[in-house]
Design a protein around this motif. Sequence first.
Motif, short mmCIF file in Angstrom:
data_model
loop_
_atom_site.label_atom_id
_atom_site.label_comp_id
_atom_site.label_asym_id
_atom_site.label_seq_id
_atom_site.Cartn_x
_atom_site.Cartn_y
_atom_site.Cartn_z
N LYS A 1 -3.69 -52.53 8.98
CA LYS A 1 -4.25 -52.50 7.63
C LYS A 1 -3.21 -52.91 6.58
CE LYS A 1 -7.19 -49.65 4.67
NZ LYS A 1 -7.79 -48.31 4.44
N TRP A 2 -1.92 -52.73 6.90
CA TRP A 2 -0.88 -53.17 5.95
C TRP A 2 -0.99 -54.67 5.69
CZ3 TRP A 2 1.34 -49.57 3.30
CH2 TRP A 2 1.61 -48.32 3.87
N THR B 1 -10.41 -55.83 5.98
CA THR B 1 -9.48 -55.45 7.02
C THR B 1 -9.96 -55.81 8.41
OG1 THR B 1 -10.46 -53.27 7.08
CG2 THR B 1 -8.56 -53.56 5.67
N LYS C 1 -0.28 -46.07 9.96
CA LYS C 1 -1.31 -46.58 9.06
C LYS C 1 -1.02 -46.17 7.61
CE LYS C 1 -5.01 -46.14 12.51
NZ LYS C 1 -6.32 -45.47 12.79
N PRO C 2 -1.61 -46.87 6.63
CA PRO C 2 -1.52 -46.41 5.24
C PRO C 2 -2.25 -45.09 5.04
CG PRO C 2 -2.23 -48.71 5.36
CD PRO C 2 -2.30 -48.17 6.74
N GLU D 1 -4.95 -42.39 3.51
CA GLU D 1 -6.39 -42.51 3.36
C GLU D 1 -6.78 -43.03 1.98
OE1 GLU D 1 -9.00 -42.13 5.42
OE2 GLU D 1 -7.56 -41.97 7.06
N ASP D 2 -6.02 -42.65 0.93
CA ASP D 2 -6.37 -43.08 -0.43
C ASP D 2 -5.85 -44.49 -0.74
OD1 ASP D 2 -3.64 -42.71 -0.75
OD2 ASP D 2 -3.84 -40.96 -2.05
N ASN D 3 -5.10 -45.09 0.19
CA ASN D 3 -4.59 -46.46 0.06
C ASN D 3 -3.59 -46.65 -1.08
OD1 ASN D 3 -6.06 -47.55 2.23
ND2 ASN D 3 -7.88 -47.83 0.95
N LEU E 1 -0.75 -48.62 0.18
CA LEU E 1 -1.17 -49.99 0.49
C LEU E 1 -1.16 -50.86 -0.76
CD1 LEU E 1 -2.44 -52.01 2.57
CD2 LEU E 1 -4.67 -51.19 1.76
N TRP E 2 -1.76 -50.35 -1.85
CA TRP E 2 -1.82 -51.15 -3.08
C TRP E 2 -0.46 -51.24 -3.75
CZ3 TRP E 2 -5.50 -53.71 -1.81
CH2 TRP E 2 -6.75 -53.22 -1.45
#
Length: 871
Positions: free
Chosen positions: A126-127, A141, A180-181, A183-185, A188-189
Motif C-alpha cells: 500500500k505504500w 491500491t 503496512k500503513p 488504518e487512518d492512512n 501514507l499521506w
Amino acid sequence: MQQSLASHAPSGAVPYFWAKTLDGDTPGISVRDHCLNVGCVAEALIQRLPEKVRTLLPPGAATLAALHDVGKISAGFQAKCARYLDQQNLTAVALSEGWTDPARVERDHAKLSQWYLQEIMRRAGKWALAVGAHHGTIYGTLGAFHVRGDMSAKRPWEKAERDALLAEFITRFGALPTEKPREDNEDLWLLAGLISVADWMGSNEDFFPADRGLGEDATAQRAAETLERMHWAGGKMRSRPFSELFGDRPPYPLQQAIHEFAEHPGLYIVEGPMGCGKTEAALWAAHRLHEAEQNAGLYFALPTQVTSNRIHQRVERFLKEALDEAAAFRLAHGASWLSDKQAVLLQPAEQGNTESREHVQEGRSWFASAKHALLARYGVGTVDQALQGVVAVKHFFVRRFGLAGKVVVLDEVHSYDVYTGTLITHLIRELLALRCTVIVLSATLTQARRAELIQAAGGDAAMIRSDAYPLLTVVSGGQPLIEKAVAPPAERHIALRYCHLEPQAVLEECLRRSEQGQHVLYLRNTVAEAQDACRMAQGMARAGRVKIGLLHSRFPFFRREELETEWLERLGTQRTQDGMGSLLIATQVVEQSVDIDLDFIVSDLAPTDMLLQRMGRLWRHPREDRCGAVQEFWINAHALPHDASAAELKKALGKSGKVYAPYVLLRSDAVFANRESIVLPTQIREVLEATYGRKKEADELAAWNELREELEKDLQEQKQLADSATNVLGQQSRKDAEGLMTRREGAPTRDVVLLSSCERKDADHWQLTGLDGESVTASEFQWRFDVARLLSRNLVRVPRYQVPRQEMPPWLKLHSHGPAAFALVQTDGECLLPEAQDESGLAYDSCLGLHARPGAKPIFYEPDDDDEFDY
C-alpha cells in the motif's frame, strides 16, 4: 537491445534511460540520476522534520521517494522521445513491439512506478500508492487499477533494470518498509507529501542540471543547499517574556491561562470577547510549545483574505522578536506572492506533453503562489489553504506534509457554515494525528459547537461542566478535559437601536455624524448593496466635509490592498487625526480579525454571532478625544409581518436572506428587536444560546417551523457533502484551485483579469499592462513569474452570469490555475472582453470596484444567488 542500452550507461550500474528532455526533444538527465536527486532531497527533508513527525514516516521513506520515477524505465515512456530511440538504435524494436501503441503498453510512468513497487513489496504494497500519487492523481491500491500489457513476459528487461535501480537505492537509502500503513492512512499521506515536495525540489533546474547528474556526494550536498536556500529549517524560538514579545505590558488573564497550560500538543479552545487579545494568546502559547520543542512551525488560518493580510503584519512583528534565527515566513491566499528568489525553475519532463506540462504548473504553484506558506516554517493565510488538505483535490497530501508538527491556529471558527465547519472538524482530527497543536479562537462559539470540537480531538463531551465566559478548554494527550474559567475584561454597555429605515435615511444619519467628526461604519450584507450605498453617499455628501470609502472583495488585489491599508490605518489603533470624519461602507470583510475602531455603526440584520462581531469594531480602543457620548449600534432590518408565510418572510428579508439562512435571521431578529442595550461580554452567551438553542415546534409560528425544517434539511445535506468531500480514496481528485471544495457551492464565479492594455509583440509574445501600471511580456509557451504575479494582482472574482464566454488565450491559460477571462478597462470604466461571444455588462471604478453597469442584463441566467457571503 540490452547491449545498446548498456553502452550509454553513466557511472552507475543502470543503463541510460532518459527522465527529462531538453529543448528540441533532446534526451537529458537519466532516470537514475534524477531519482538520486529526489532521494537525496527527501533524505534531507526527513532529517529536518520534527522528531515526532519523523517517527510517522516508514523506514525506507527516502528509498520510496527515490523510486518515484522507476516507472520511466519502460518501453511506453522511453518511446515518447524519438531522438532517444534513434540514439539507442531502438527505433525498429519500438516499432515492431508497439512501444507507442497505447493499447499495448502503459505510458503513465507514475502508474507503472506504483505497480512495480506493489508487486515487489506485496504485504506492505500500500505504500506504493504514495509513490504513484506524486503527480497528484491517486490510482487506488493493489489490484484496483489496470496496467496495460504483460511486461514481465514481453519485456523482461524492464523488470531487470528496475530491479537493478532498486538494489542500488536500497544500498544508498535503506530497505523498503515491511509493515503496512496505519488504518487512518496518516503516515501514507505524509509520505505522499514528502515524495511530491522532494520531486519538485529535486527537479529545480536552478540546483540540479537538466542534462546530467552530479554524482552521489555532490547531489547530497546540493540537496542540503536547496533546503537552506528555501529556509526549510531554522527559525528556533528564543526565551522571551510576554512584555518583550508584544509590547511593554503584562499579559491579560486569558493570555496567561493558555501559556500556563500549553505544555503538550493538543486542542486548545480559546473563547473570549472581541479585542481581548486572543491572537497574542495563541502566539504566546505557540512560543512556549516551540521553546519546549513540542512543535516546530506555525500556520495562522483566518476566514478571509483581508483578515489574513492584517494578521500577517502582527505575526511578523511577533516573529522578529521571538526567533533566534532566520526562517521562511509567507502569506497564503490566492492573491499572495513570493519573492522571485523562492520560485523554482521547473520545466516539463516531456516537451509538448499536456500531462507533463500540468504537473510542472502544479509544482510551480507550490513555490510561486499562496500555497508555499504551508511549506514555509511560518505562514499566515486563509483557512481554505489548510482545508484543502482534507478534501479530494490534487496534492491534498502536500498540505498535510507542510502542516505536520506545526502549531495551527484556526481563528474565528464560529464564522463558518455547516459545510466548512464540518471540514474544520475533519481538519482538527487530521492535524492532531500529524502531531500538531491546534488552537481554536472564537468570540462567539456555541456550546454545541464546542462539544463537537472536543469530540473531534478525542475528548469526552459528556465531561463539559462550565458555561463560563471567557473560557479556555484543553484536550491533550488522553488527559481529562480541562476547563479554565478566566476573569472577563471590563463590561461595555452598548446602546442598541433596532429600526426599519430606507438606505437614504441611514446614510443621512451616517453623514450627519461624520460631519461632526465621527468615524462611522455602514455594514451591508452584499456587495451590490454596498456599492449602491456608496454611490448614494457620494451624491449626498457635501464636498470636503467627509471622507467616504468602500471595502469589499470585488476590487483587483492591488487596489484592495491599497484600500485596506488606507482605511485600516485611518480607523486603526493610531487613527488618522486630520480633523475630518469618515464614512466607511463595507461588507463582511471587516467584521472579524480586523483592528478598526468606530464611533458609530449601522448594520444590516445578520445572525447574532455576526452582529456581535460587528459590535466588536465599536469603541474598540480607549480614546480621550472620542467624538460621541455613548456607544451606539443600530441594526437596520426589513419589517417582518407577524402572520406572513415562509415565502413572504424570505421576500421581506431581501438579499440578506440569500446570504444567511432565513430562519437564523428570524431568530436573531427576535433576540434583538426589543433590546435597547447589550452588555459585553457578560451577555454574549445569553444571546447566542437564545438564537441557536433548540426550540419546540409548538413555541414558534408555522412559517418559522417551515423555515427551520428547510434549514435542518439543508444543514444535513451540507454535512453529508462535506463528509463526502473528505473521501480522498473514493473519488477522483479535482484540480487544486483556491477555495475549491472548502466552501459550500453557491452561485458560480469566474476569475477576470483587468488590464489597461494587451498588445501582441510578435507571433509568440504579448505586452500586458495591468491597472496597477505594471507591464510585462507574456509568452504563449514559457511560464514566467512576473506574468503570473501581474495577473494575480489584477484579478477579480465575480458572479459567472456577468462574464461572457471568452476563449482563454494561451498566455492566460499557461499562467492560470483554472478558468479565467481577461478584460480591457476603457477610460470610461467599461470592460471589454476581446473576442467574447457576448457584450460585457461589466464596468470598473477605482472607488466602487468591478460592478454591473446600470441596466446590464445577465449573460447566462437570472442572478438568484449572486451576492453570497463576501470573503
